[in-house]
Design a protein around this motif. Structure first.
Motif, PDB file in Angstrom:
ATOM      1  N   PRO A 186      71.794  76.311  54.561  1.00  0.00           N
ATOM      2  CA  PRO A 186      73.093  76.383  55.231  1.00  0.00           C
ATOM      3  C   PRO A 186      73.448  77.821  55.579  1.00  0.00           C
ATOM      4  CG  PRO A 186      73.382  76.039  52.871  1.00  0.00           C
ATOM      5  CD  PRO A 186      71.917  75.924  53.141  1.00  0.00           C
ATOM      6  N   GLU A 187      74.164  77.993  56.689  1.00  0.00           N
ATOM      7  CA  GLU A 187      74.617  79.343  57.023  1.00  0.00           C
ATOM      8  C   GLU A 187      75.810  79.735  56.164  1.00  0.00           C
ATOM      9  OE1 GLU A 187      75.680  79.510  61.117  1.00  0.00           O
ATOM     10  OE2 GLU A 187      77.273  78.019  60.977  1.00  0.00           O
ATOM     11  N   GLU A 188      76.534  78.734  55.696  1.00  0.00           N
ATOM     12  CA  GLU A 188      77.632  78.958  54.757  1.00  0.00           C
ATOM     13  C   GLU A 188      77.637  77.819  53.750  1.00  0.00           C
ATOM     14  OE1 GLU A 188      81.467  79.407  56.543  1.00  0.00           O
ATOM     15  OE2 GLU A 188      80.714  80.635  58.187  1.00  0.00           O
ATOM     16  N   GLY A 189      78.206  78.084  52.581  1.00  0.00           N
ATOM     17  CA  GLY A 189      78.381  77.036  51.586  1.00  0.00           C
ATOM     18  C   GLY A 189      77.249  76.973  50.573  1.00  0.00           C
ATOM     19  N   THR A 190      77.423  76.082  49.597  1.00  0.00           N
ATOM     20  CA  THR A 190      76.486  75.989  48.483  1.00  0.00           C
ATOM     21  C   THR A 190      76.190  74.534  48.150  1.00  0.00           C
ATOM     22  OG1 THR A 190      77.478  78.010  47.568  1.00  0.00           O
ATOM     23  CG2 THR A 190      76.034  76.747  46.114  1.00  0.00           C
ATOM     24  N   ILE A 191      74.932  74.279  47.814  1.00  0.00           N
ATOM     25  CA  ILE A 191      74.492  72.963  47.349  1.00  0.00           C
ATOM     26  C   ILE A 191      74.144  73.090  45.877  1.00  0.00           C
ATOM     27  CG2 ILE A 191      72.812  71.099  47.631  1.00  0.00           C
ATOM     28  CD1 ILE A 191      72.339  72.268  50.502  1.00  0.00           C
ATOM     29  N   TYR A 192      74.798  72.282  45.049  1.00  0.00           N
ATOM     30  CA  TYR A 192      74.524  72.275  43.614  1.00  0.00           C
ATOM     31  C   TYR A 192      73.875  70.944  43.235  1.00  0.00           C
ATOM     32  CZ  TYR A 192      77.878  76.161  43.372  1.00  0.00           C
ATOM     33  OH  TYR A 192      78.536  77.354  43.554  1.00  0.00           O
ATOM     34  N   LEU A 193      72.796  71.013  42.483  1.00  0.00           N
ATOM     35  CA  LEU A 193      72.136  69.824  41.959  1.00  0.00           C
ATOM     36  C   LEU A 193      72.050  69.977  40.450  1.00  0.00           C
ATOM     37  CD1 LEU A 193      70.769  67.152  42.755  1.00  0.00           C
ATOM     38  CD2 LEU A 193      68.596  68.384  42.861  1.00  0.00           C
ATOM     39  N   GLU A 194      72.718  69.083  39.743  1.00  0.00           N
ATOM     40  CA  GLU A 194      72.818  69.157  38.284  1.00  0.00           C
ATOM     41  C   GLU A 194      73.303  70.536  37.836  1.00  0.00           C
ATOM     42  OE1 GLU A 194      70.038  66.145  36.134  1.00  0.00           O
ATOM     43  OE2 GLU A 194      68.753  67.435  37.362  1.00  0.00           O
ATOM     44  N   PHE A 203      76.320  74.525  59.116  1.00  0.00           N
ATOM     45  CA  PHE A 203      74.965  74.727  59.636  1.00  0.00           C
ATOM     46  C   PHE A 203      75.004  74.679  61.154  1.00  0.00           C
ATOM     47  CE2 PHE A 203      70.836  73.149  61.115  1.00  0.00           C
ATOM     48  CZ  PHE A 203      69.988  74.078  60.538  1.00  0.00           C
ATOM     49  N   ARG A 204      74.334  75.634  61.768  1.00  0.00           N
ATOM     50  CA  ARG A 204      74.265  75.728  63.223  1.00  0.00           C
ATOM     51  C   ARG A 204      72.803  75.702  63.651  1.00  0.00           C
ATOM     52  NH1 ARG A 204      77.833  78.236  66.769  1.00  0.00           N
ATOM     53  NH2 ARG A 204      78.966  79.029  64.955  1.00  0.00           N
ATOM     54  N   TYR A 205      72.519  74.943  64.715  1.00  0.00           N
ATOM     55  CA  TYR A 205      71.184  74.969  65.306  1.00  0.00           C
ATOM     56  C   TYR A 205      71.305  75.580  66.694  1.00  0.00           C
ATOM     57  CZ  TYR A 205      66.635  73.569  67.078  1.00  0.00           C
ATOM     58  OH  TYR A 205      65.373  73.579  67.625  1.00  0.00           O
ATOM     59  N   GLN A 206      70.706  76.750  66.866  1.00  0.00           N
ATOM     60  CA  GLN A 206      70.857  77.535  68.086  1.00  0.00           C
ATOM     61  C   GLN A 206      72.350  77.758  68.338  1.00  0.00           C
ATOM     62  OE1 GLN A 206      68.453  75.481  71.040  1.00  0.00           O
ATOM     63  NE2 GLN A 206      66.550  76.206  70.124  1.00  0.00           N
ATOM     64  N   THR A 207      72.894  77.233  69.430  1.00  0.00           N
ATOM     65  CA  THR A 207      74.318  77.468  69.705  1.00  0.00           C
ATOM     66  C   THR A 207      75.199  76.298  69.271  1.00  0.00           C
ATOM     67  OG1 THR A 207      74.096  76.563  71.950  1.00  0.00           O
ATOM     68  CG2 THR A 207      73.757  78.941  71.668  1.00  0.00           C
ATOM     69  N   ARG A 208      74.594  75.247  68.741  1.00  0.00           N
ATOM     70  CA  ARG A 208      75.357  74.039  68.406  1.00  0.00           C
ATOM     71  C   ARG A 208      75.744  74.031  66.931  1.00  0.00           C
ATOM     72  NH1 ARG A 208      73.008  68.006  67.759  1.00  0.00           N
ATOM     73  NH2 ARG A 208      74.966  66.942  67.314  1.00  0.00           N
ATOM     74  N   GLN A 209      77.030  73.908  66.667  1.00  0.00           N
ATOM     75  CA  GLN A 209      77.525  73.778  65.300  1.00  0.00           C
ATOM     76  C   GLN A 209      77.381  72.323  64.882  1.00  0.00           C
ATOM     77  OE1 GLN A 209      78.883  76.611  63.587  1.00  0.00           O
ATOM     78  NE2 GLN A 209      78.518  75.325  61.809  1.00  0.00           N
ATOM     79  N   ILE A 210      76.479  72.038  63.947  1.00  0.00           N
ATOM     80  CA  ILE A 210      76.190  70.657  63.559  1.00  0.00           C
ATOM     81  C   ILE A 210      77.047  70.218  62.376  1.00  0.00           C
ATOM     82  CG2 ILE A 210      74.387  69.098  62.722  1.00  0.00           C
ATOM     83  CD1 ILE A 210      72.369  70.792  64.249  1.00  0.00           C
TER      84      ILE A 210
END
Length: 241
Positions: free
Chosen positions: A53-61, A9-16
């Motif tokens: 997210p700009e990349e990746g996946t969140i799985y819940l159950e 996840f990136r906010y503006q130019t900062r990779q968080i």
């Protein structure tokens, strides 16, 4: 229960957050600990669907939930109680938002947090610890299986914090929820958790995972023991290194 795979996840130019992968099993209490400003609260916003997210996946159950809201219980660092609502009305709020008010459960929650006699009081009439109990009861009232607690005891004094830690575990013994917990206290993480993820400074990713080997009911008595102190020192060294 929860699986985050290669989140970025990136906010503006900062990779968080960058390529963050971790999991929480059903019924576990898992703590996240890392430097201030590393992106831990942002991670909760991602899990809660406020950000995507700009990349990746969140799985819940087992279900992909990127960008989906209303699936977790969330408690922020401050109690965030509405000052014009009574204790009972604040607890009821999460159910009002979901359109399913359960007066019996609200009454039971008031009893469990030991504030039945304060049901008609307002937040300014409560101590800091009592306000946090109300905020946690509001989170429980949502009936969500996964609770994301963002440093809920950070603003409390040491004695109240210790009391709240024990109280939290006693409530969870009854409720059987899954908890993802942010803290800056290594001791608190060891006392409460089944597992601990140490996170890097931003961009955030997992630095190391620790399993807490001590029976939870005896941990407060073990704080001065060699094994407890060694685990604490190892985690602290990992944070500083």
């Amino acid at each position: 229960m929860l699986y985050c795979e290669q989140l970025s996840f990136r906010y503006q130019t900062r990779q968080i957050i960058q390529h963050l992968t971790f999991h929480v099993n059903e019924g576990e209490f898992v703590s996240l600990i890392g430097p201030s400003g590393s992106g831990k609260s942002t991670l909760f916003y991602l899990i809660g669907g406020l950000y995507e997210p700009e990349e990746g996946t969140i799985y819940l159950e087992g279900e992909r939930v990127n960008g989906k809201r209303g699936l977790i219980g969330y408690m922020p660092q401050t109690s965030s109680l509405f000052p014009w609502r009574t204790v009972e009305e604040n607890i009821r709020l999460s159910q009002e938002l979901e359109g399913q008010i359960d007066p019996k459960q609200i009454k039971q929650l008031l009893e469990r947090i030991g504030l039945s006699s304060y049901a008609n009081h307002f937040p300014h009439q409560l101590s800091g610890g009592m306000q946090q109990r109300v905020a946690f009861a509001r989170t429980l009232a949502s009936k969500k299986k996964l609770l994301c607690l963002d440093e809920p005891f950070g603003a409390l004094d040491a004695l109240t914090r210790s009391e709240m830690q024990r109280w939290l575990l006693s409530i969870l013994e009854e409720e059987k929820r899954t908890v993802l917990f942010i803290t800056h206290s290594v001791e608190e993480a060891i006392l409460l958790s089944d597992r601990i993820y140490v996170l890097t400074p931003g961009p955030m990713k997992v630095k190391k995972e620790f399993h807490v080997p001590f029976p939870r009911e005896h941990r407060w008595d073990q704080r001065g023991n060699k094994d407890f102190l060694e685990l604490r020192e190892e985690i602290e060294a990992m944070l500083l290194g």
